[in-house]
Design an enzyme around this catalytic site. Structure first.
Site, PDB file in Angstrom:
ATOM      1  N   HIS A 420     -58.010  25.335  -9.036  1.00  0.00           N
ATOM      2  CA  HIS A 420     -59.308  26.000  -8.872  1.00  0.00           C
ATOM      3  C   HIS A 420     -59.581  26.967 -10.017  1.00  0.00           C
ATOM      4  O   HIS A 420     -60.677  26.991 -10.581  1.00  0.00           O
ATOM      5  CB  HIS A 420     -59.344  26.755  -7.531  1.00  0.00           C
ATOM      6  N   CYS A 751     -49.580  16.384 -49.636  1.00  0.00           N
ATOM      7  CA  CYS A 751     -49.562  17.091 -48.357  1.00  0.00           C
ATOM      8  C   CYS A 751     -49.105  18.528 -48.511  1.00  0.00           C
ATOM      9  O   CYS A 751     -48.783  19.185 -47.521  1.00  0.00           O
ATOM     10  CB  CYS A 751     -48.666  16.353 -47.359  1.00  0.00           C
TER      11      CYS A 751
END
Length: 794
Positions: A420, A751
């Protein structure tokens, strides 16, 4: 009221167009029974009371005008919300059933029991408001559900309580906020045959990643017993994630996350006045996963079937019968939060400085918030909440919604991504950290905190006020480029944050990050557990590997799933995975690592990378890495995974590593496997043509290449001014290897950090003819634009 209009409708007669008559839940159950049963989706049978039945009850007890006047008095400030709700609920609960309505409910219940082959068959009684579960309103938990209801009289009482729940404080407040007319919303009741999940399991699943909106994932939460504990967040459930695009292949099991929750309690059948009750789970239940891999796959396929039928992401509840082992879908509704987000736009948060980490939990939302804590342990004390504070509590239920709306962020002890607290936080746009375990023990009212839900799946709570910045990025207008722009990613938990970026794949994912964070144990300590001398280390390993019959399987499983999340974020575009590149001192820092690592004066250029993979010291550990890659590609289906070998000093090492890989089922070229090599040593540049005979591509690691070209320790503070990736000598090396790779027909990318720190460096790389540039996510936009400008200029 027209007496010819029936007050009962069997689920199999309903479709989703019947929302006005039986509400969102019930119309959806009918839709699935009618249209999806033939595709294997199982839904328990049942019937619904209609909106006409509700209005008949209201009018038979002369309540319509009374309720309207009471709501009007509240809207004009003459009554409090609590007084209004209590008065209306009391009126409804004191009402009598119209004879015709009661008889129809009794007869339908008898028929449902006959179909089940039982007398007074236990049923679930669920409220279904006729305006609920619309595309922009979830009505999550606004009305009540009653489980294990038996007998006609108890059923009628439960139905009456459902009617009254249309006017709980939270339901009145929610309708008022959303602009629904209180006197035009009726309530239908779903009466559904109970699934014996009290002795089985149950949970919630979404056909979308609830935090990032990544639409290629099914998220499943699971706990023992009845499902209310998962929905309300009273239990910390198991979590599974499955990659949808690979589900059509029955030979694959693309389960990319399988995380065991604490599951401290379970809801089971009670008796008499208490039809359900919570009991502690056993030690065995807490240690075990609720779902098997086959069951996970069944639920994931059902989720995609349901999503495809409805044409939108879905929020579903499921249950497993402990007597028969059968799985069922007991509810399905449209997902209402991510569906409303603007697809091409997302926010990127960067934390510049922060205090110490106080607690961690599951990250809900994607924001960072600083503020003061307000600890409220019971719903009866919510009037003590200070507006704009960070709510700290054990768990929430719908009674908490009024103060959740006034909070800046939410932290709970318990709950998963489908609890919830998580659902309401998303709908309110609040960051939340749920399932921390001990927030109410560690935090206190007035404490200055920063809640961060912008660093991946793990939510962090830091001491004090952190410095952070936020950038809203619209990726719809980015230019296209011939040169690929990829991402450097290491953290599987954060991979889905960047799925909307138009990347060309992952140019570098560091295996050691997954080993260090998700596995934590040295692979050789798992293979040779009996060699370990420290009993406390052995106990730590026993705890982490609980549930695995064979300790090395723990390493393979955790590594494969961690890498799978990264591959999934970019599939089918390539994801280049660098095999482990720890230095010996870093390996020694893993649990059990000290017993298997030599001591070196200079680990940076010592026993690391390729040299480890064929060495007797680590060859068995590398075999586990290969097993994980093989499972990733062949069992899970992520054939976009490209293997990359780091710190390969010579052509001889290249041959040796490829031979060891082949021994472990990874042969270059088979099943499309590509193997790249890091270009980070001058020998890789000098002998590029020869290395290209053994590898499909190069990835330039500019950090190590700069260090070894200039002879500068990159970690030295004294020499920091000399460490420059844009030094003329370094650029010469980069230009040379790009040229050599091009001649050999090998792919080549970069990279290293330089383009991320200096986007203008991208122009130099484009001019050299590089194939791809891989950067950190926060610099992707800048580099992409730099590449486009460089291509235009050339």
């Amino acid at each position: 009221m027209n007496e010819l209009i029936p007050h009962i409708a069997w689920f199999e007669t309903l479709q989703r167009v019947d929302v006005a008559s039986v509400g969102g839940k019930n119309s959806s159950l009918g839709e699935m029974i009618q249209h999806l049963a033939a595709q294997g989706v199982d839904v328990p049978p049942g019937f619904a009371t209609t909106a006409d039945a509700y209005w008949t009850y209201i009018d038979a007890n002369n309540l319509r005008e009374k309720v309207s006047l009471l709501v009007g008095d509240w809207q004009r400030g003459k009554m409090s919300l609590a007084e209004t709700g209590q008065t209306i609920r009391t009126l409804i609960l004191r009402g009598d059933w119209p004879e015709r309505t009661a008889n129809e409910i009794r007869e339908a219940y008898r028929e449902l029991s006959r179909r089940a082959g039982k007398t007074d068959s236990p049923v679930a009684v669920r409220s279904s408001a006729t305006a609920e579960d619309l595309p922009d309103a979830s009505f999550a938990g606004q009305q009540e559900t009653y489980l294990n209801i038996r007998g006609e009289d108890d059923l009628l009482n439960a139905c009456r309580r459902c009617y009254a729940s249309l006017f709980t404080d939270r339901a009145i407040s929610y309708r008022q906020t959303r602009g629904f007319d209180h006197m035009k919303v009726a309530l239908s009741i779903g009466v559904q045959q109970m699934v014996r999940s009290d002795i089985g399991g149950s949970g919630v699943m979404f056909s979308i990643d609830t935090e990032t909106g990544f639409d290629k994932i099914v998220l499943i939460n699971a706990a023992w017993g009845l499902g209310e504990n998962v929905v309300q967040g009273a239990v910390d459930p198991d979590e599974y994630q499955v990659y949808k695009p690979l589900l059509d292949n029955p030979a694959l099991k693309p389960i990319i996350e399988r995380k065991r929750g604490a599951k401290a309690i379970k809801m089971i059948y009670g008796s008499g006045e208490t039809p359900t009750r919570n009991v502690p789970t056993s030690k065995a239940e807490r240690a075990a996963l609720v779902l098997s891999d086959d069951e996970i796959m069944v639920l994931a396929r059902w989720a995609t079937t349901i999503e495809r039928h409805y044409g939108c992401p879905m929020d579903m509840e499921w249950a497993r019968d402990g007597e028969t082992g059968r799985l069922y879908i007991v509810q399905a509704r449209p997902e209402t939060v991510q569906a409303q987000r603007k697809a091409p736009e997302f926010r990127s948060y960067t934390i510049a400085s922060k205090g110490k980490t106080l607690i961690k939990g599951l990250s809900i939302g994607d924001a960072v918030v600083s503020g003061h804590a307000c600890l409220i342990e019971s719903a009866k004390d919510i009037d003590q909440f200070i507006d704009g504070s960070i709510l700290v509590t054990s768990t929430t239920d719908p009674d908490w919604v009024p103060i959740m709306k006034r909070a800046a962020a939410i932290i709970t002890d318990h709950g998963g991504r489908t609890s919830h607290a998580a659902i309401v936080s998303r709908e309110l746009g609040l960051p939340a950290v749920v399932g921390t375990g001990n927030a109410t023990e560690i935090l206190h009212t007035g404490q200055e905190l920063t809640v961060s839900c912008a660093e991946g799946d793990e939510g962090m709570v830091y001491e004090g006020t952190a410095e952070f910045s936020v950038e809203t990025v619209d990726v719809s207008n980015l230019p296209t480029t011939k040169t690929g722009v990829m991402l450097n990613l290491a953290n599987p938990g954060a991979a889905f944050r960047w799925w909307r970026l138009p990347t060309d794949g992952i140019g570098l994912t560091r295996m050691e990050f997954v080993i260090n964070n998700a596995i934590q144990i040295h692979p050789m300590a798992l293979i040779h557990f009996d060699r370990l001398k420290d009993e406390s280390v052995k106990q730590e390993i026993e705890t982490l590997t609980a549930g695995y019959a064979n300790k090395p399987d723990y390493f393979v499983d955790k590594l494969a799933r961690g890498l799978a999340r990264l591959c999934a974020s970019t599939y089918p575009k390539p994801a280049i995975i660098r095999m482990s590149d720890f230095k010996t001192n870093e390996y020694a820092g893993l649990i059990g690592g000290a017993d298997f690592e030599p001591s070196e004066e200079n680990p940076m250029i010592g026993f690391r990378g390729a040299s480890r993979y064929y060495s007797p010291r680590y060859r068995e550990g590398f075999a586990l890495e290969c097993r994980a890659i093989k499972r990733l590609r062949e069992e899970m289906g992520f054939t976009n995974a490209v293997v990359m070998i780091p710190f390969c000093r010579s052509v001889g090492e290249a041959k040796a590593v490829l031979e060891v890989m082949a021994e472990n089922g990874l042969t270059r070229g088979e099943n499309g496997l590509k193997v790249y090599v890091m270009c980070e040593i001058p020998s890789n540049v000098i002998l590029a043509a020869k290395f290209a005979e053994y590898f499909d591509g190069f990835s330039i690691g500019s950090n190590d290449l700069t260090q070894l070209t200039l002879g500068v320790d990159r970690d030295s503070g004294e020499l920091s001014d000399l460490f420059d990736e844009q030094d003329e000598a370094v650029k010469w090396m980069i230009a040379r290897v790009i040229d050599e790779a091009g001649k050999a027909g090998a792919k080549i990318g970069l990279c290293g950090q330089a383009p991320s720190d200096h986007p203008e460096f991208a122009r130099f790389l484009v001019e050299c003819g590089i194939d791809t540039i891989s950067v950190t996510p926060d610099s992707f936009i800048k580099v992409k634009k730099q590449v486009a400008e460089a291509e235009k200029a050339s």
